[in-house]
Design a protein around this motif. Structure first.
Motif, PDB file in Angstrom:
ATOM      1  N   ALA A 151       1.217  -1.187   0.534  1.00 19.42           N
ATOM      2  CA  ALA A 151      -0.119  -0.254   0.058  1.00 19.42           C
ATOM      3  C   ALA A 151       0.650   1.197   0.253  1.00 19.42           C
ATOM      4  N   VAL A 152       2.343   1.366  -0.365  1.00 21.71           N
ATOM      5  CA  VAL A 152       2.956   2.219  -0.562  1.00 21.71           C
ATOM      6  C   VAL A 152       2.649   3.129  -1.924  1.00 21.71           C
ATOM      7  N   SER A 153       2.906   3.531  -2.039  1.00 22.05           N
ATOM      8  CA  SER A 153       2.259   4.621  -4.000  1.00 22.05           C
ATOM      9  C   SER A 153       3.287   4.504  -4.444  1.00 22.05           C
ATOM     10  N   GLY A 154       3.339   4.266  -5.954  1.00 27.25           N
ATOM     11  CA  GLY A 154       4.349   4.188  -6.212  1.00 27.25           C
ATOM     12  C   GLY A 154       4.248   5.823  -7.315  1.00 27.25           C
ATOM     13  N   GLY A 155       3.422   6.457  -7.278  1.00 29.00           N
ATOM     14  CA  GLY A 155       2.355   7.226  -7.954  1.00 29.00           C
ATOM     15  C   GLY A 155       1.428   7.650  -9.212  1.00 29.00           C
ATOM     16  N   ILE A 156       1.480   6.387  -9.205  1.00 25.81           N
ATOM     17  CA  ILE A 156       0.520   5.801 -10.419  1.00 25.81           C
ATOM     18  C   ILE A 156      -0.776   6.537  -9.914  1.00 25.81           C
ATOM     19  N   ALA A 157      -1.569   6.286  -8.011  1.00 24.52           N
ATOM     20  CA  ALA A 157      -2.498   6.295  -7.827  1.00 24.52           C
ATOM     21  C   ALA A 157      -2.632   6.635  -6.579  1.00 24.52           C
ATOM     22  N   PRO A 158      -3.220   6.750  -5.710  1.00 21.96           N
ATOM     23  CA  PRO A 158      -3.167   7.438  -4.076  1.00 21.96           C
ATOM     24  C   PRO A 158      -2.353   6.147  -3.077  1.00 21.96           C
ATOM     25  N   ASP A 159      -1.537   6.923  -2.358  1.00 15.99           N
ATOM     26  CA  ASP A 159      -1.494   5.975  -0.716  1.00 15.99           C
ATOM     27  C   ASP A 159      -2.001   5.976  -0.345  1.00 15.99           C
ATOM     28  N   LEU A 160      -2.344   4.370  -1.042  1.00 16.80           N
ATOM     29  CA  LEU A 160      -3.777   3.713   0.476  1.00 16.80           C
ATOM     30  C   LEU A 160      -3.711   3.508   1.663  1.00 16.80           C
ATOM     31  N   ARG A 161      -2.440   4.052   2.567  1.00 17.33           N
ATOM     32  CA  ARG A 161      -2.185   4.208   3.768  1.00 17.33           C
ATOM     33  C   ARG A 161      -2.780   5.304   4.170  1.00 17.33           C
ATOM     34  N   LEU A 162      -2.773   6.441   3.742  1.00 18.75           N
ATOM     35  CA  LEU A 162      -3.022   7.866   3.627  1.00 18.75           C
ATOM     36  C   LEU A 162      -4.990   8.269   3.846  1.00 18.75           C
ATOM     37  N   LEU A 163      -5.085   7.134   3.896  1.00 16.91           N
ATOM     38  CA  LEU A 163      -7.010   7.518   2.846  1.00 16.91           C
ATOM     39  C   LEU A 163      -6.953   8.106   4.114  1.00 16.91           C
ATOM     40  N   ASP A 164      -7.833   7.582   5.109  1.00 16.77           N
ATOM     41  CA  ASP A 164      -8.025   8.223   6.732  1.00 16.77           C
ATOM     42  C   ASP A 164      -7.280   8.845   7.411  1.00 16.77           C
ATOM     43  N   ARG A 165      -5.666   9.402   6.911  1.00 15.64           N
ATOM     44  CA  ARG A 165      -5.301  10.356   7.732  1.00 15.64           C
ATOM     45  C   ARG A 165      -6.041  11.508   8.247  1.00 15.64           C
ATOM     46  N   ASP A 166      -7.166  11.947   7.508  1.00 16.61           N
ATOM     47  CA  ASP A 166      -7.216  13.668   8.770  1.00 16.61           C
ATOM     48  C   ASP A 166      -7.685  12.961  10.139  1.00 16.61           C
ATOM     49  N   CYS A 167      -8.399  11.931  10.432  1.00 18.51           N
ATOM     50  CA  CYS A 167      -8.922  10.998  11.299  1.00 18.51           C
ATOM     51  C   CYS A 167      -8.142  11.067  12.647  1.00 18.51           C
ATOM     52  N   ASN A 168      -7.005  10.831  11.979  1.00 20.73           N
ATOM     53  CA  ASN A 168      -6.064   9.911  13.124  1.00 20.73           C
ATOM     54  C   ASN A 168      -5.723  10.467  13.735  1.00 20.73           C
ATOM     55  N   GLY A 169      -6.005  12.552  14.026  1.00 23.42           N
ATOM     56  CA  GLY A 169      -5.600  13.303  15.309  1.00 23.42           C
ATOM     57  C   GLY A 169      -6.615  13.679  15.653  1.00 23.42           C
ATOM     58  N   ILE A 170      -7.219  13.593  14.728  1.00 26.01           N
ATOM     59  CA  ILE A 170      -8.824  13.630  15.856  1.00 26.01           C
ATOM     60  C   ILE A 170      -8.820  13.660  17.919  1.00 26.01           C
ATOM     61  N   LYS A 171      -8.701  14.189  18.322  1.00 27.97           N
ATOM     62  CA  LYS A 171      -9.150  13.625  19.866  1.00 27.97           C
ATOM     63  C   LYS A 171      -9.628  13.150  20.563  1.00 27.97           C
ATOM     64  N   ASN A 172     -10.956  13.455  20.072  1.00 26.83           N
ATOM     65  CA  ASN A 172     -12.035  13.403  20.263  1.00 26.83           C
ATOM     66  C   ASN A 172     -12.891  11.687  20.087  1.00 26.83           C
ATOM     67  N   GLU A 173     -12.891  11.065  21.092  1.00 32.40           N
ATOM     68  CA  GLU A 173     -13.013   9.170  19.944  1.00 32.40           C
ATOM     69  C   GLU A 173     -14.214   9.462  19.610  1.00 32.40           C
ATOM     70  N   THR A 174     -14.913  10.096  19.366  1.00 31.27           N
ATOM     71  CA  THR A 174     -16.746  10.041  19.318  1.00 31.27           C
ATOM     72  C   THR A 174     -16.604  11.062  18.069  1.00 31.27           C
ATOM     73  N   LYS A 175     -16.179  11.657  17.341  1.00 30.87           N
ATOM     74  CA  LYS A 175     -15.677  11.819  16.470  1.00 30.87           C
ATOM     75  C   LYS A 175     -14.595  11.433  15.784  1.00 30.87           C
ATOM     76  N   LYS A 176     -13.872  10.990  16.199  1.00 33.19           N
ATOM     77  CA  LYS A 176     -12.675   9.740  15.722  1.00 33.19           C
ATOM     78  C   LYS A 176     -13.472   9.045  14.761  1.00 33.19           C
ATOM     79  N   GLN A 177     -13.617   7.968  15.360  1.00 37.56           N
ATOM     80  CA  GLN A 177     -15.133   7.005  15.284  1.00 37.56           C
ATOM     81  C   GLN A 177     -15.955   7.182  14.186  1.00 37.56           C
ATOM     82  N   ALA A 178     -16.603   8.268  14.239  1.00 42.39           N
ATOM     83  CA  ALA A 178     -17.257   8.588  12.993  1.00 42.39           C
ATOM     84  C   ALA A 178     -16.464   9.140  11.754  1.00 42.39           C
ATOM     85  N   CYS A 179     -15.629   9.829  11.945  1.00 45.22           N
ATOM     86  CA  CYS A 179     -14.607  10.187  11.026  1.00 45.22           C
ATOM     87  C   CYS A 179     -14.603   8.641  10.188  1.00 45.22           C
ATOM     88  N   TYR A 180     -13.297   7.334  10.748  1.00 50.23           N
ATOM     89  CA  TYR A 180     -13.322   6.041   9.922  1.00 50.23           C
ATOM     90  C   TYR A 180     -14.560   6.165   9.120  1.00 50.23           C
TER      91      TYR A 180
END
Length: 157
Positions: free
Chosen positions: A79-108
């Motif tokens: 899942a490490v992109s070589g540049g052809i298509a998106p790097d899917l390890r980063l698919l939900d990166r915006d959720c990772n930093g959310i401190k509130n667990e309820t909001k984090k799960q909603a983001c996932y």
């Protein structure tokens, strides 16, 4: 004085054609490979809106194999992109930093929905197919097993 190497036009064209065919052949079979989901809980006809296999070890094993056989050629090995298509390890990166667990799960859950829509219907822009649709090719169990694998590769960047 050095003399340039001269290759007749026909020979150069033949060499280019052979080289191109080798690269095309190396890309591999682009026909989707079947995913055996035997042993996973059957999900039925109603599409889930979040990954039901998040902690399922068999789903991780099946998803790893399914990803490698069907997705890696564009999204990269492990899942490490070589540049052809998106790097899917980063698919939900915006959720990772959310401190509130309820909001984090909603983001996932929202990212699960985005993933499922993408894999089911594909990605098309301006008439060009960037990712083919896999609905009708993979069952729901296979799609969620692949998502389980992607979650195991999640980047915290």
């Amino acid at each position: 004085m050095k003399h340039p190497i001269r290759i007749a036009g026909g020979t150069l064209a033949l060499a280019a054609a052979i080289l191109t065919s080798l690269f095309a052949h190396a890309h591999g079979n682009v026909v989707p490979q079947a995913v055996d989901t035997t042993g996973l809980p059957v999900l039925g006809d109603k599409w889930r809106d979040e990954n039901p296999y998040r902690t399922n070890k068999l789903a991780l094993k099946i998803g790893t194999s399914a990803y490698t056989q069907n997705c890696a050629r564009c999204h990269g090995l492990d899942a490490v992109s070589g540049g052809i298509a998106p790097d899917l390890r980063l698919l939900d990166r915006d959720c990772n930093g959310i401190k509130n667990e309820t909001k984090k799960q909603a983001c996932y859950k929202e990212m699960d929905n985005y993933y499922l829509t993408s894999i089911r219907h594909g990605k098309v822009r301006n008439g060009a197919v960037y990712m083919p649709p896999f609905e009708g090719v993979f069952n729901q169990e296979a799609m969620w097993a692949i998502k389980t694998y992607l979650e195991s590769r999640r980047s915290v960047e």
